[in-house]
Design a protein around this motif. Sequence first.
Motif, short mmCIF file in Angstrom:
data_model
loop_
_atom_site.label_atom_id
_atom_site.label_comp_id
_atom_site.label_asym_id
_atom_site.label_seq_id
_atom_site.Cartn_x
_atom_site.Cartn_y
_atom_site.Cartn_z
N PHE A 1 11.80 5.75 3.99
CA PHE A 1 12.55 5.16 5.20
C PHE A 1 11.93 4.86 6.48
O PHE A 1 12.27 3.93 7.15
N ASN A 2 11.26 5.86 6.90
CA ASN A 2 10.36 5.59 8.16
C ASN A 2 9.39 4.94 8.39
O ASN A 2 8.87 4.39 9.50
N SER A 3 8.76 4.57 7.13
CA SER A 3 7.34 3.50 6.91
C SER A 3 7.92 2.18 7.07
O SER A 3 9.36 1.81 7.33
N ALA A 4 6.95 1.34 7.20
CA ALA A 4 7.19 -0.25 7.23
C ALA A 4 7.75 -0.68 6.18
O ALA A 4 8.09 -1.72 6.10
N ALA A 5 7.39 0.09 5.04
CA ALA A 5 8.28 -0.42 3.80
C ALA A 5 9.72 -0.07 3.52
O ALA A 5 10.18 -0.03 2.58
N GLY A 6 10.30 0.71 4.55
CA GLY A 6 11.60 1.11 4.47
C GLY A 6 12.58 0.15 5.29
O GLY A 6 12.67 -0.87 4.84
N ASP B 1 0.83 -1.26 -0.11
CA ASP B 1 -0.10 -0.03 -0.11
C ASP B 1 0.71 1.38 -0.10
O ASP B 1 0.48 2.24 -0.74
N THR B 2 1.96 1.27 0.89
CA THR B 2 2.86 2.37 0.76
C THR B 2 3.38 2.65 -0.50
O THR B 2 3.56 3.87 -0.94
N TYR B 3 3.84 1.73 -1.00
CA TYR B 3 4.46 1.93 -2.80
C TYR B 3 3.44 2.27 -3.40
O TYR B 3 3.76 3.12 -4.39
N ARG B 4 2.27 1.72 -3.56
CA ARG B 4 1.23 2.26 -4.45
C ARG B 4 0.83 4.13 -4.44
O ARG B 4 0.76 4.41 -5.08
N ARG B 5 0.89 4.15 -2.93
CA ARG B 5 0.65 5.57 -2.62
C ARG B 5 1.75 6.37 -2.91
O ARG B 5 1.63 7.59 -3.44
#
Length: 230
Positions: free
Chosen positions: A169-174, A142-146
């Motif tokens: 970087f600070n997100s769960a996807a980082g 979801d983070t990459y799509r956003r």
Amino acid sequence: RMQLDIILTSLQDQSHIASLLGYSSPTDITEGFSQSCFPDQDSSNPGIIDNFHLAEILLKTLLRNIGFYTERAFGELEKNSDKQQSSTTRTESGPPSHVRQLLSALHKHLLAHCYSRSTAKDHLSVDLLHKHVNLLLLYASDTYRRSAVLLKESLLDKSVTAKLHGILFNSAAGSVLCQVIYSLLLLPVSIVRPLLGNLLDLLQPLDHLIRLLPAAMSLEEQELEWAMHG
């Protein structure tokens, strides 16, 4: 959030984190670690099941907390992306560092236990790992799509790209996801295989995002030149 702060404060010690996951007991902590720090996980033991249920709730809470800050940062960036604001107006909107530190510590204990004690009796650890990693991968997708939508709408504005780098970087996807992915490479195939579907699903939004980055265009041009002179 106040309850989470209390939990975070009480879990600064690595031995407390191990105890929370059922990998040690208070007597192990005071007497020094030994083989008893890693007891076989009997699924019929209510105490062990409770430990893992609490750990699952805590892991979900930490991911949601990080997700809250990521969502807020996305909202601020969307609101200001058309105002050509300079980077000096940037506010610190990432999650508190101790939230990511606790999540990272839980990951290290869980992954290390799955690596060193990958037996049938330890299926509770593996089940917890599967549930958590699958949820983490959904957050990351979801983070990459956003992020891809934001890049398109900003027409690759440099200030937006720079701020988006910090948000990712600070997100769960980082950094959180990177730590988990690298650690999964060390685990037995039998543990990683059930995660393969969601790992493959992550590649599409990640690839779409990477192709939108300015650096990706120059790299593709370099690859074409190398192929022509090849």
